[in-house]
Design an enzyme around this catalytic site. Structure first.
Site, short mmCIF file in Angstrom:
data_model
loop_
_atom_site.label_atom_id
_atom_site.label_comp_id
_atom_site.label_asym_id
_atom_site.label_seq_id
_atom_site.Cartn_x
_atom_site.Cartn_y
_atom_site.Cartn_z
N SER A 23 0.85 -1.37 -0.01
CA SER A 23 0.13 -0.10 -0.01
C SER A 23 0.96 1.14 0.09
O SER A 23 0.21 2.31 -0.33
CB SER A 23 -1.00 -0.05 1.28
OG SER A 23 -0.04 0.23 2.27
N ARG A 24 2.12 1.12 0.45
CA ARG A 24 2.71 2.46 0.58
C ARG A 24 4.48 1.91 0.47
O ARG A 24 4.59 0.51 0.62
CB ARG A 24 2.51 3.13 1.80
CG ARG A 24 2.72 2.70 2.98
CD ARG A 24 2.32 3.44 4.48
NE ARG A 24 2.89 2.81 5.51
CZ ARG A 24 2.22 2.13 6.46
NH1 ARG A 24 1.19 2.36 6.26
NH2 ARG A 24 2.62 1.59 7.38
N GLY A 25 5.17 2.94 0.74
CA GLY A 25 6.68 2.68 0.95
C GLY A 25 7.21 1.75 -0.42
O GLY A 25 6.71 1.71 -1.28
N ARG A 46 -3.39 -3.67 5.69
CA ARG A 46 -4.58 -3.30 6.41
C ARG A 46 -5.57 -2.18 5.70
O ARG A 46 -6.65 -2.31 5.67
CB ARG A 46 -4.21 -3.07 7.78
CG ARG A 46 -3.78 -4.43 8.66
CD ARG A 46 -3.09 -3.99 9.82
NE ARG A 46 -1.99 -2.93 9.68
CZ ARG A 46 -1.13 -2.55 10.67
NH1 ARG A 46 -1.47 -3.08 11.82
NH2 ARG A 46 -0.08 -1.99 10.33
N ALA A 97 5.28 -7.07 3.72
CA ALA A 97 4.77 -6.35 4.97
C ALA A 97 5.54 -6.55 6.13
O ALA A 97 5.92 -7.68 6.44
CB ALA A 97 3.39 -6.92 5.12
N TYR A 162 12.66 -6.89 16.25
CA TYR A 162 12.41 -6.67 14.54
C TYR A 162 13.71 -7.51 14.15
O TYR A 162 13.56 -8.30 13.05
CB TYR A 162 12.60 -5.17 14.42
CG TYR A 162 12.83 -4.86 12.94
CD1 TYR A 162 11.38 -4.73 12.29
CD2 TYR A 162 13.88 -4.65 12.26
CE1 TYR A 162 11.51 -4.41 10.91
CE2 TYR A 162 13.83 -4.19 10.91
CZ TYR A 162 12.78 -4.23 10.26
OH TYR A 162 12.87 -3.82 8.97
N LYS A 166 13.90 -10.81 11.35
CA LYS A 166 14.42 -10.47 9.83
C LYS A 166 15.53 -11.70 9.72
O LYS A 166 15.82 -12.07 8.70
CB LYS A 166 15.06 -9.29 9.68
CG LYS A 166 13.87 -8.15 9.66
CD LYS A 166 12.93 -8.41 8.51
CE LYS A 166 11.89 -7.06 8.41
NZ LYS A 166 11.05 -7.40 7.24
N1 LIG Z 1 12.54 1.44 6.10
C1 LIG Z 1 13.49 1.13 6.44
O1 LIG Z 1 14.53 1.64 6.74
C2 LIG Z 1 13.61 -0.26 6.10
C3 LIG Z 1 15.13 -1.08 6.12
C4 LIG Z 1 15.00 -2.24 5.90
C5 LIG Z 1 14.08 -3.25 5.74
N2 LIG Z 1 12.81 -2.44 5.46
C6 LIG Z 1 11.81 -3.63 5.18
O2 LIG Z 1 11.21 -3.04 4.04
C7 LIG Z 1 9.74 -3.62 4.09
C8 LIG Z 1 8.86 -2.38 3.68
O3 LIG Z 1 9.10 -1.51 4.64
P1 LIG Z 1 8.75 0.02 4.37
O4 LIG Z 1 9.81 0.95 5.08
O5 LIG Z 1 8.27 0.39 3.20
O6 LIG Z 1 7.57 0.16 5.60
P2 LIG Z 1 6.06 0.83 5.64
O7 LIG Z 1 6.10 2.24 4.78
O8 LIG Z 1 5.88 0.67 7.18
O9 LIG Z 1 4.96 -0.12 4.94
C9 LIG Z 1 4.77 -1.56 5.48
C10 LIG Z 1 3.57 -1.87 4.69
O10 LIG Z 1 3.21 -3.31 5.35
C11 LIG Z 1 1.97 -3.23 5.57
N3 LIG Z 1 1.57 -3.87 6.79
C12 LIG Z 1 2.10 -3.79 8.17
N4 LIG Z 1 1.36 -4.38 8.87
C13 LIG Z 1 0.42 -5.10 8.54
C14 LIG Z 1 -0.49 -6.08 8.55
N5 LIG Z 1 -0.55 -6.42 10.01
N6 LIG Z 1 -1.32 -6.58 7.67
C15 LIG Z 1 -0.95 -6.38 6.34
N7 LIG Z 1 -0.24 -5.37 5.95
C16 LIG Z 1 0.63 -4.63 7.04
C17 LIG Z 1 1.62 -1.54 5.59
O11 LIG Z 1 0.22 -1.29 5.45
P3 LIG Z 1 -0.78 -1.16 6.76
O12 LIG Z 1 -0.07 -0.39 7.89
O13 LIG Z 1 -2.21 -0.37 6.25
O14 LIG Z 1 -1.33 -2.51 6.97
C18 LIG Z 1 2.48 -1.35 4.60
O15 LIG Z 1 1.64 -1.30 3.41
C19 LIG Z 1 9.55 -4.18 5.32
O16 LIG Z 1 9.61 -5.52 5.53
C20 LIG Z 1 10.61 -3.54 6.30
O17 LIG Z 1 10.96 -4.39 7.41
C21 LIG Z 1 12.55 -1.47 5.89
#
Ligand SMILES: NC(=O)c1ccc[n+]([C@@H]2O[C@H](COP(=O)([O-])OP(=O)(O)OC[C@H]3O[C@@H](n4cnc5c(N)ncnc54)[C@H](OP(=O)(O)O)[C@@H]3O)[C@@H](O)[C@H]2O)c1
Length: 252
Positions: A23-25, A46, A97, A162, A166
Protein backbone atom coordinates in the site's frame (compact mmCIF):
# COMPACT_ATOMS: atom_id res chain seq x y z
CA UNK A 1 9.50 -9.03 -18.72
CA UNK A 2 11.97 -11.67 -19.94
CA UNK A 3 10.79 -14.64 -22.03
CA UNK A 4 9.19 -17.55 -20.20
CA UNK A 5 10.71 -20.95 -20.92
CA UNK A 6 9.72 -24.61 -20.70
CA UNK A 7 13.31 -25.75 -20.19
CA UNK A 8 13.44 -28.17 -17.22
CA UNK A 9 14.69 -26.64 -13.98
CA UNK A 10 14.28 -23.11 -15.27
CA UNK A 11 11.66 -21.18 -13.33
CA UNK A 12 9.71 -18.98 -15.75
CA UNK A 13 9.55 -15.24 -15.23
CA UNK A 14 6.81 -14.32 -12.76
CA UNK A 15 3.47 -13.61 -14.42
CA UNK A 16 1.33 -12.83 -11.38
CA UNK A 17 2.84 -11.61 -8.11
CA UNK A 18 1.34 -11.51 -4.62
CA UNK A 19 2.77 -8.59 -2.62
CA UNK A 20 2.10 -8.13 1.09
CA UNK A 21 2.18 -4.56 2.36
CA UNK A 22 1.83 -3.11 -1.15
CA UNK A 23 0.00 0.00 0.00
CA UNK A 24 2.88 2.42 0.55
CA UNK A 25 6.66 2.73 0.90
CA UNK A 26 8.78 0.00 -0.64
CA UNK A 27 5.77 -2.29 -1.19
CA UNK A 28 4.03 0.29 -3.40
CA UNK A 29 7.26 0.79 -5.39
CA UNK A 30 7.33 -3.02 -5.87
CA UNK A 31 3.73 -3.04 -7.13
CA UNK A 32 4.62 -0.36 -9.70
CA UNK A 33 7.79 -2.21 -10.74
CA UNK A 34 5.95 -5.50 -11.32
CA UNK A 35 3.31 -3.72 -13.40
CA UNK A 36 5.99 -1.93 -15.42
CA UNK A 37 7.43 -5.36 -16.25
CA UNK A 38 4.14 -6.57 -17.70
CA UNK A 39 3.09 -8.92 -14.89
CA UNK A 40 -0.10 -8.87 -12.81
CA UNK A 41 -0.22 -7.95 -9.11
CA UNK A 42 -2.33 -8.96 -6.13
CA UNK A 43 -1.47 -6.63 -3.24
CA UNK A 44 -2.86 -6.29 0.24
CA UNK A 45 -2.35 -4.28 3.43
CA UNK A 46 -4.63 -3.38 6.32
CA UNK A 47 -5.44 -0.11 4.58
CA UNK A 48 -5.79 0.23 0.82
CA UNK A 49 -4.26 3.64 0.11
CA UNK A 50 -5.58 5.94 -2.64
CA UNK A 51 -2.34 5.25 -4.60
CA UNK A 52 -2.93 1.49 -4.56
CA UNK A 53 -6.66 1.86 -5.31
CA UNK A 54 -5.80 4.11 -8.26
CA UNK A 55 -3.53 1.42 -9.73
CA UNK A 56 -6.39 -1.11 -9.52
CA UNK A 57 -8.88 1.33 -11.05
CA UNK A 58 -6.49 2.03 -13.93
CA UNK A 59 -5.62 -1.66 -14.51
CA UNK A 60 -8.66 -3.72 -13.42
CA UNK A 61 -7.50 -6.83 -15.29
CA UNK A 62 -3.93 -6.69 -13.97
CA UNK A 63 -4.26 -5.45 -10.39
CA UNK A 64 -6.28 -6.85 -7.48
CA UNK A 65 -6.06 -5.18 -4.08
CA UNK A 66 -7.63 -5.83 -0.72
CA UNK A 67 -7.71 -4.75 2.88
CA UNK A 68 -6.28 -7.73 4.76
CA UNK A 69 -4.44 -8.05 8.06
CA UNK A 70 -1.52 -10.40 7.47
CA UNK A 71 -1.99 -11.95 10.92
CA UNK A 72 -5.45 -13.19 9.88
CA UNK A 73 -4.40 -16.31 8.00
CA UNK A 74 -7.96 -17.20 6.90
CA UNK A 75 -8.37 -13.75 5.36
CA UNK A 76 -5.03 -14.14 3.58
CA UNK A 77 -6.06 -17.51 2.11
CA UNK A 78 -9.40 -16.05 0.92
CA UNK A 79 -7.58 -13.09 -0.60
CA UNK A 80 -5.32 -15.43 -2.59
CA UNK A 81 -8.36 -17.37 -3.88
CA UNK A 82 -10.30 -14.21 -4.78
CA UNK A 83 -7.29 -12.62 -6.47
CA UNK A 84 -6.64 -15.76 -8.54
CA UNK A 85 -10.28 -15.78 -9.71
CA UNK A 86 -9.72 -12.32 -11.21
CA UNK A 87 -6.07 -12.50 -12.27
CA UNK A 88 -5.45 -16.21 -12.84
CA UNK A 89 -2.84 -18.38 -11.06
CA UNK A 90 -0.32 -16.58 -8.84
CA UNK A 91 3.26 -17.75 -9.36
CA UNK A 92 5.34 -15.36 -7.25
CA UNK A 93 5.28 -13.91 -3.77
CA UNK A 94 6.97 -10.85 -2.28
CA UNK A 95 6.88 -10.90 1.52
CA UNK A 96 7.19 -7.19 2.21
CA UNK A 97 4.68 -6.37 4.98
CA UNK A 98 6.26 -5.74 8.37
CA UNK A 99 6.06 -3.52 11.40
CA UNK A 100 9.05 -1.72 12.89
CA UNK A 101 10.38 -1.12 16.36
CA UNK A 102 11.93 1.82 18.14
CA UNK A 103 12.44 0.74 21.74
CA UNK A 104 15.15 -0.81 23.85
CA UNK A 105 14.46 -4.49 24.52
CA UNK A 106 14.30 -3.76 28.26
CA UNK A 107 11.43 -1.33 27.67
CA UNK A 108 9.52 -3.23 24.99
CA UNK A 109 6.34 -4.82 26.36
CA UNK A 110 5.82 -8.57 25.93
CA UNK A 111 2.71 -7.74 23.88
CA UNK A 112 4.74 -5.58 21.48
CA UNK A 113 7.40 -8.28 21.11
CA UNK A 114 4.69 -10.82 20.28
CA UNK A 115 3.11 -8.40 17.82
CA UNK A 116 6.40 -7.87 15.97
CA UNK A 117 7.12 -11.60 15.81
CA UNK A 118 3.61 -12.62 14.80
CA UNK A 119 3.38 -9.96 12.06
CA UNK A 120 6.90 -10.09 10.62
CA UNK A 121 7.74 -13.76 11.06
CA UNK A 122 4.81 -16.10 11.88
CA UNK A 123 2.32 -14.43 9.54
CA UNK A 124 4.93 -14.18 6.78
CA UNK A 125 5.66 -17.91 7.04
CA UNK A 126 1.91 -18.61 6.90
CA UNK A 127 1.44 -16.40 3.81
CA UNK A 128 4.34 -18.27 2.23
CA UNK A 129 2.69 -21.61 3.01
CA UNK A 130 -0.70 -20.46 1.64
CA UNK A 131 0.95 -19.09 -1.51
CA UNK A 132 2.96 -22.28 -2.05
CA UNK A 133 -0.09 -24.52 -1.67
CA UNK A 134 -1.85 -22.38 -4.30
CA UNK A 135 1.16 -22.19 -6.64
CA UNK A 136 2.04 -25.90 -6.31
CA UNK A 137 -1.52 -26.86 -7.25
CA UNK A 138 -1.97 -24.35 -10.07
CA UNK A 139 1.49 -23.81 -11.55
CA UNK A 140 3.93 -26.25 -9.93
CA UNK A 141 6.76 -23.75 -9.61
CA UNK A 142 7.42 -20.15 -8.70
CA UNK A 143 9.51 -17.49 -7.05
CA UNK A 144 9.57 -16.05 -3.55
CA UNK A 145 11.31 -12.89 -2.35
CA UNK A 146 11.49 -12.10 1.36
CA UNK A 147 12.19 -8.50 2.31
CA UNK A 148 14.46 -8.61 5.33
CA UNK A 149 16.97 -6.03 6.56
CA UNK A 150 20.60 -5.27 7.32
CA UNK A 151 19.44 -5.54 10.94
CA UNK A 152 19.62 -9.31 10.47
CA UNK A 153 23.35 -9.03 9.79
CA UNK A 154 24.57 -6.21 12.05
CA UNK A 155 23.50 -4.99 15.48
CA UNK A 156 21.21 -1.97 15.83
CA UNK A 157 20.05 -0.65 19.18
CA UNK A 158 16.27 -0.40 19.54
CA UNK A 159 15.56 -3.15 17.02
CA UNK A 160 16.05 -6.41 18.94
CA UNK A 161 12.73 -8.18 18.23
CA UNK A 162 12.55 -6.71 14.72
CA UNK A 163 16.08 -7.94 13.93
CA UNK A 164 15.19 -11.39 15.27
CA UNK A 165 12.27 -11.61 12.81
CA UNK A 166 14.42 -10.54 9.86
CA UNK A 167 17.22 -12.98 10.79
CA UNK A 168 14.56 -15.70 11.12
CA UNK A 169 13.30 -14.94 7.62
CA UNK A 170 16.81 -15.04 6.13
CA UNK A 171 17.28 -18.47 7.73
CA UNK A 172 13.89 -19.60 6.37
CA UNK A 173 14.93 -18.39 2.90
CA UNK A 174 17.90 -20.78 2.86
CA UNK A 175 16.00 -23.78 4.22
CA UNK A 176 13.00 -23.28 1.93
CA UNK A 177 15.26 -22.92 -1.11
CA UNK A 178 16.91 -26.24 -0.16
CA UNK A 179 13.55 -27.91 0.61
CA UNK A 180 11.94 -26.97 -2.73
CA UNK A 181 14.76 -28.43 -4.88
CA UNK A 182 14.63 -25.58 -7.36
CA UNK A 183 10.86 -25.72 -7.92
CA UNK A 184 10.66 -22.40 -6.13
CA UNK A 185 13.49 -19.90 -6.22
CA UNK A 186 13.60 -18.36 -2.76
CA UNK A 187 15.73 -15.31 -1.95
CA UNK A 188 15.90 -12.40 0.49
CA UNK A 189 16.47 -8.75 -0.28
CA UNK A 190 18.03 -7.02 2.74
CA UNK A 191 17.83 -3.24 2.42
CA UNK A 192 19.68 -0.72 4.51
CA UNK A 193 17.70 2.16 6.02
CA UNK A 194 15.55 4.14 3.60
CA UNK A 195 13.00 6.89 4.19
CA UNK A 196 9.47 5.55 4.81
CA UNK A 197 6.75 5.60 7.44
CA UNK A 198 8.58 2.76 9.22
CA UNK A 199 11.92 4.58 9.44
CA UNK A 200 10.34 7.98 10.24
CA UNK A 201 11.13 7.29 13.92
CA UNK A 202 14.82 7.85 13.15
CA UNK A 203 15.99 11.37 13.96
CA UNK A 204 18.12 13.52 11.65
CA UNK A 205 21.17 12.78 13.78
CA UNK A 206 20.69 8.99 13.46
CA UNK A 207 20.14 9.27 9.71
CA UNK A 208 23.27 11.37 9.23
CA UNK A 209 25.29 8.88 11.31
CA UNK A 210 24.06 6.02 9.07
CA UNK A 211 24.87 8.09 5.96
CA UNK A 212 28.36 8.91 7.26
CA UNK A 213 29.05 5.21 7.88
CA UNK A 214 27.89 4.28 4.37
CA UNK A 215 30.72 4.13 1.81
CA UNK A 216 28.50 5.59 -0.95
CA UNK A 217 27.65 8.42 1.46
CA UNK A 218 23.92 8.26 0.77
CA UNK A 219 20.95 6.34 2.12
CA UNK A 220 19.27 3.69 0.03
CA UNK A 221 16.09 4.65 -1.81
CA UNK A 222 13.28 2.33 -2.97
CA UNK A 223 14.41 2.95 -6.59
CA UNK A 224 17.78 1.39 -5.65
CA UNK A 225 15.99 -1.77 -4.48
CA UNK A 226 13.44 -2.32 -7.28
CA UNK A 227 16.05 -3.41 -9.89
CA UNK A 228 17.03 -6.34 -7.65
CA UNK A 229 13.39 -7.33 -7.21
CA UNK A 230 12.98 -7.17 -11.00
CA UNK A 231 15.98 -9.47 -11.46
CA UNK A 232 14.77 -12.01 -8.88
CA UNK A 233 11.23 -12.12 -10.29
CA UNK A 234 11.84 -11.92 -14.02
CA UNK A 235 15.38 -12.99 -14.94
CA UNK A 236 16.90 -16.45 -15.26
CA UNK A 237 19.79 -15.91 -12.83
CA UNK A 238 19.87 -19.26 -10.95
CA UNK A 239 20.21 -17.21 -7.74
CA UNK A 240 18.60 -19.29 -4.99
CA UNK A 241 18.66 -19.24 -1.17
CA UNK A 242 20.65 -15.99 -1.09
CA UNK A 243 20.39 -12.76 0.87
CA UNK A 244 21.09 -9.80 -1.42
CA UNK A 245 22.03 -6.77 0.66
CA UNK A 246 21.36 -3.29 -0.73
CA UNK A 247 22.78 -0.68 1.61
CA UNK A 248 25.48 1.29 -0.18
CA UNK A 249 28.04 -0.89 1.60
CA UNK A 250 27.01 0.33 5.06
CA UNK A 251 27.16 -3.17 6.52
CA UNK A 252 30.56 -4.22 5.12
N1 LIG B 1 12.32 1.57 5.97
C1 LIG B 1 13.48 1.01 6.22
O1 LIG B 1 14.46 1.69 6.59
C2 LIG B 1 13.68 -0.47 6.00
C3 LIG B 1 14.99 -0.99 6.05
C4 LIG B 1 15.19 -2.35 5.82
C5 LIG B 1 14.11 -3.17 5.58
N2 LIG B 1 12.85 -2.64 5.55
C6 LIG B 1 11.75 -3.57 5.25
O2 LIG B 1 11.14 -3.16 4.03
C7 LIG B 1 9.77 -3.56 4.02
C8 LIG B 1 8.89 -2.36 3.69
O3 LIG B 1 9.09 -1.37 4.71
P1 LIG B 1 8.67 0.16 4.54
O4 LIG B 1 9.76 0.96 5.11
O5 LIG B 1 8.20 0.41 3.15
O6 LIG B 1 7.47 0.18 5.61
P2 LIG B 1 6.08 0.94 5.67
O7 LIG B 1 6.09 2.17 4.86
O8 LIG B 1 5.73 1.02 7.10
O9 LIG B 1 5.11 -0.12 4.92
C9 LIG B 1 4.81 -1.36 5.52
C10 LIG B 1 3.71 -2.02 4.71
O10 LIG B 1 3.30 -3.21 5.40
C11 LIG B 1 1.90 -3.14 5.65
N3 LIG B 1 1.56 -3.82 6.89
C12 LIG B 1 2.04 -3.59 8.15
N4 LIG B 1 1.42 -4.38 9.04
C13 LIG B 1 0.53 -5.14 8.34
C14 LIG B 1 -0.43 -6.11 8.70
N5 LIG B 1 -0.63 -6.49 9.98
N6 LIG B 1 -1.18 -6.68 7.72
C15 LIG B 1 -1.02 -6.31 6.42
N7 LIG B 1 -0.14 -5.39 6.01
C16 LIG B 1 0.62 -4.80 6.97
C17 LIG B 1 1.59 -1.62 5.72
O11 LIG B 1 0.22 -1.32 5.48
P3 LIG B 1 -0.87 -1.16 6.68
O12 LIG B 1 -0.16 -0.48 7.82
O13 LIG B 1 -2.00 -0.38 6.07
O14 LIG B 1 -1.28 -2.55 7.03
C18 LIG B 1 2.46 -1.14 4.57
O15 LIG B 1 1.83 -1.41 3.34
C19 LIG B 1 9.50 -4.15 5.42
O16 LIG B 1 9.63 -5.55 5.35
C20 LIG B 1 10.63 -3.57 6.25
O17 LIG B 1 10.91 -4.39 7.38
C21 LIG B 1 12.60 -1.32 5.76
Amino acid sequence: MSETTNEPNVIPAASCVLISGGSRGLGLAFVEEVLANGAKVAAFARTVTPELQQLMDANPERVYVGSVDITDSKAVTSFIKDAAKVLGPIDALVNNAAIGQDSLHLHTTPERIEDIISTNLTATLLVTRAFMRHAMAKVGKGRIVNVTSVCAQRGYSGLVAYSATKGGLDAATRSLAREMHGRFLVNSIAPGFFASEMSSVLGTEQLSTITRRTPTNRLVEPENITPTLRMLLFEDTNINGMVLTIDGGGSI
